[in-house]
Motif scaffolding. Structure first.
Motif, PDB file in Angstrom:
ATOM      1  N   ARG A   7       0.868  -1.176   0.000  1.00  0.00           N
ATOM      2  CA  ARG A   7       0.000   0.000   0.000  1.00  0.00           C
ATOM      3  C   ARG A   7       0.904   1.226   0.000  1.00  0.00           C
ATOM      4  O   ARG A   7       1.729   1.398   0.884  1.00  0.00           O
ATOM      5  N   THR A   9       0.997   5.332  -0.015  1.00  0.00           N
ATOM      6  CA  THR A   9       0.275   6.575   0.199  1.00  0.00           C
ATOM      7  C   THR A   9       1.133   7.685  -0.385  1.00  0.00           C
ATOM      8  O   THR A   9       2.127   8.083   0.192  1.00  0.00           O
ATOM      9  N   HIS A  40     -11.452   4.452   2.179  1.00  0.00           N
ATOM     10  CA  HIS A  40     -10.524   5.131   3.081  1.00  0.00           C
ATOM     11  C   HIS A  40     -11.061   6.512   3.415  1.00  0.00           C
ATOM     12  O   HIS A  40     -10.401   7.520   3.229  1.00  0.00           O
ATOM     13  N   GLY A  57      -3.751  14.650   2.294  1.00  0.00           N
ATOM     14  CA  GLY A  57      -2.908  13.466   2.237  1.00  0.00           C
ATOM     15  C   GLY A  57      -2.833  12.915   0.828  1.00  0.00           C
ATOM     16  O   GLY A  57      -3.637  13.238  -0.040  1.00  0.00           O
ATOM     17  N   ASP A  59      -2.836  10.060  -2.266  1.00  0.00           N
ATOM     18  CA  ASP A  59      -3.748   9.008  -2.680  1.00  0.00           C
ATOM     19  C   ASP A  59      -3.219   7.675  -2.178  1.00  0.00           C
ATOM     20  O   ASP A  59      -2.036   7.499  -1.949  1.00  0.00           O
ATOM     21  N   ILE A  60      -4.104   6.715  -2.045  1.00  0.00           N
ATOM     22  CA  ILE A  60      -3.713   5.377  -1.606  1.00  0.00           C
ATOM     23  C   ILE A  60      -3.777   4.444  -2.804  1.00  0.00           C
ATOM     24  O   ILE A  60      -4.773   4.401  -3.515  1.00  0.00           O
TER      25      ILE A  60
END
Length: 99
Positions: A7, A9, A40, A57, A59-60
């Motif tokens: 994952r 971020t 999320h 923040g 993107d995931i």
């Protein structure tokens, strides 16, 4: 064959850079960004809902990597950790599916 879940971020460009690195490693034949089925987002009644830190923040992105053996999987982790540090992004590995 170990399958690693990663994952990231960060931005699309950061994720692409990590995926390019992974594809350049010896023995890695499969690197794919997969759909993330987990939402999320915070609940509307969450104490942190709407905070600026959450909106700004990165993107995931979920990435799946197939390594031929445990040694190569270890090299994948080390390479990703080093590049994520240089790019200033968060990269976290989930559990290997084949263990």
């Amino acid at each position: 064959m170990p399958t690693l879940r990663l994952r990231v971020t960060g931005s699309d460009d950061d994720t692409r850079a990590i995926m390019n690195l992974l594809q350049s490693l010896d023995g890695i034949e499969h690197v794919e960004e997969v759909a993330d089925l987990m939402p999320h987002m915070d609940d509307f009644d969450s104490s942190s809902a709407g905070l600026s830190d959450l909106r700004s923040g990165g993107d995931i992105h979920e990435v799946e990597i197939e390594a031929p053996n445990d040694s190569t999987a270890r090299k994948v982790r080390e390479a990703v950790e080093a590049l994520a540090f240089d790019l200033d992004v968060l990269a976290e590995f989930g559990d290997d599916e084949d263990e």
